[in-house]
Design a protein around this motif. Sequence first.
Motif, PDB file in Angstrom:
ATOM      1  N   HIS A  78      -6.518  17.156  10.062  1.00  0.00           N
ATOM      2  CA  HIS A  78      -5.847  15.972   9.529  1.00  0.00           C
ATOM      3  C   HIS A  78      -4.620  15.682  10.379  1.00  0.00           C
ATOM      4  O   HIS A  78      -4.189  16.530  11.167  1.00  0.00           O
ATOM      5  N   HIS A  80      -1.357  15.369   9.875  1.00  0.00           N
ATOM      6  CA  HIS A  80       0.033  15.720   9.564  1.00  0.00           C
ATOM      7  C   HIS A  80       0.641  16.328  10.825  1.00  0.00           C
ATOM      8  O   HIS A  80      -0.067  16.943  11.636  1.00  0.00           O
ATOM      9  N   ASP A  82       2.306  18.884  11.723  1.00  0.00           N
ATOM     10  CA  ASP A  82       2.110  20.282  12.124  1.00  0.00           C
ATOM     11  C   ASP A  82       0.691  20.538  12.635  1.00  0.00           C
ATOM     12  O   ASP A  82       0.440  21.558  13.268  1.00  0.00           O
ATOM     13  N   GLU A 103      -7.647   9.239   9.079  1.00  0.00           N
ATOM     14  CA  GLU A 103      -6.373   9.833   9.515  1.00  0.00           C
ATOM     15  C   GLU A 103      -5.646   8.966  10.538  1.00  0.00           C
ATOM     16  O   GLU A 103      -4.489   9.232  10.874  1.00  0.00           O
ATOM     17  N   LYS A 106      -2.006   7.556   9.816  1.00  0.00           N
ATOM     18  CA  LYS A 106      -0.872   8.459  10.015  1.00  0.00           C
ATOM     19  C   LYS A 106      -0.601   8.693  11.494  1.00  0.00           C
ATOM     20  O   LYS A 106       0.546   8.767  11.925  1.00  0.00           O
ATOM     21  N   TRP A 138      10.994   9.679   8.065  1.00  0.00           N
ATOM     22  CA  TRP A 138       9.702   9.313   8.625  1.00  0.00           C
ATOM     23  C   TRP A 138       9.821   9.081  10.134  1.00  0.00           C
ATOM     24  O   TRP A 138       9.057   9.624  10.934  1.00  0.00           O
ATOM     25  N   HIS A 175      -5.475  16.250   0.019  1.00  0.00           N
ATOM     26  CA  HIS A 175      -4.197  16.536   0.674  1.00  0.00           C
ATOM     27  C   HIS A 175      -3.931  15.453   1.720  1.00  0.00           C
ATOM     28  O   HIS A 175      -2.798  14.990   1.889  1.00  0.00           O
ATOM     29  N   ALA A 176      -4.968  15.062   2.424  1.00  0.00           N
ATOM     30  CA  ALA A 176      -4.933  13.923   3.332  1.00  0.00           C
ATOM     31  C   ALA A 176      -6.269  13.197   3.169  1.00  0.00           C
ATOM     32  O   ALA A 176      -7.288  13.828   2.896  1.00  0.00           O
ATOM     33  N   HIS A 179      -9.105  14.307   5.524  1.00  0.00           N
ATOM     34  CA  HIS A 179      -9.063  15.740   5.812  1.00  0.00           C
ATOM     35  C   HIS A 179     -10.470  16.280   6.054  1.00  0.00           C
ATOM     36  O   HIS A 179     -11.362  16.089   5.240  1.00  0.00           O
ATOM     37  N   ASP A 194      -5.444  22.296   5.652  1.00  0.00           N
ATOM     38  CA  ASP A 194      -4.537  22.468   4.511  1.00  0.00           C
ATOM     39  C   ASP A 194      -5.250  22.270   3.174  1.00  0.00           C
ATOM     40  O   ASP A 194      -4.591  22.114   2.141  1.00  0.00           O
ATOM     41  N   ILE A 205      -0.859  14.152  -0.923  1.00  0.00           N
ATOM     42  CA  ILE A 205       0.254  13.337  -0.422  1.00  0.00           C
ATOM     43  C   ILE A 205      -0.093  11.853  -0.444  1.00  0.00           C
ATOM     44  O   ILE A 205      -1.189  11.454  -0.073  1.00  0.00           O
ATOM     45  N   GLU A 207      -0.820   8.125   0.040  1.00  0.00           N
ATOM     46  CA  GLU A 207      -1.392   7.468   1.217  1.00  0.00           C
ATOM     47  C   GLU A 207      -1.676   6.004   0.964  1.00  0.00           C
ATOM     48  O   GLU A 207      -2.486   5.673   0.095  1.00  0.00           O
TER      49      GLU A 207
END
Length: 334
Positions: A78, A80, A82, A103, A106, A138, A175-176, A179, A194, A205, A207
């Motif tokens: 995903h 994010h 990290d 995704e 993002k 952000w 989570h996303a 994902h 995640d 989270i 979206e």
Amino acid sequence: LKDEGSPLTVPTPLPIHQISLPTPWPAVGPVHVYVVKQDPVTLIDTGVNTPESRTALEDGLRLLGLALRDVRRVLLTHAHLDHYGQAGLVEDAGAQVLMHPDEAGKAVAPEWWNLGRTRALTEAGVPPETQQLMEHYWQQGRHLALPLHGWEPVADGQRLAFEGGELEAIHLPGHALGHLAYWDEAGQTLVSGDHLLVGVTPNPIMEPLPSGHPAGPPHAPSRALTLGLFLASLARVQQVPAARVLPGHGPTIAEHRAVAAGYMEKHERRLVRLADRLGVGVTPYQVCQELYPRVREWDVFLALSEVQAHLDLLVVRGKAVVEPGPAGWVYTAI
Ligand SMILES: [Zn+2]
Ligand SMILES: [Zn+2]
């Protein structure tokens, strides 16, 4: 006589190696990326874009006898920071980057994404000064990811071939929105991003959605029904016969069904507790301040995401109603 004895290619377990990379967030801790050391050499997730993370990635690859330029393919779980922050680095070294199309918002932050984010915060009742603070964090976060020049979409069920093995992409939104987990059936190993973690809770989270996307509930089609998706994905991952699950953070998981069941119970309990608080009608931001009064900075967004996700699911389940108010949407239990 025709040769009927030609050998079938039997997939074998893939050699999957873990490399841990530092993140700038103490609460998150290091992120694990995974190298499949088989042609085409593939990196699953990439870490955040900092000098420390880059050094750790290069060191980790070197220990496997590899350099960045040997990586031919990047599979993202995903987008994010990290997980995808250094995808552009590996892309620049010659790899192809693949991710679920959901995704892209993002990773690329198109106009609809930015507008949708502001809209979601306004509807949640977040005051303008707090919204500005979120915007600040952000924008700051965007420095932790390198831009991508191109990427290829991966769909649920798609098989990604290796010499002598394969990974299957499993779409596990929540989570996303986009994902993906990657399943090595021959090795009974799931790389879970995640979606499944021990020690850190993977929040659903908030979206925003592009118009017409099917992941929005009828009362709020401009944002994803994140918790509903997450709970469905937990049920789905329980069907995967994994002997080991390699997560994005924390220890390797042997009993992934129990971890998923634990999350489900936690969220169901929270839904009941939250419904009890909605007697007078409150905005998500008000609930957030009551439940998490000490939360600061970017964590406000995470806490708000958690509350919003539960409130929207209560509406979908017929346990609450929602109507626009002067300072955000007001949720009331029924
Ligand atoms: Zn994440
Ligand atoms: Zn993560």
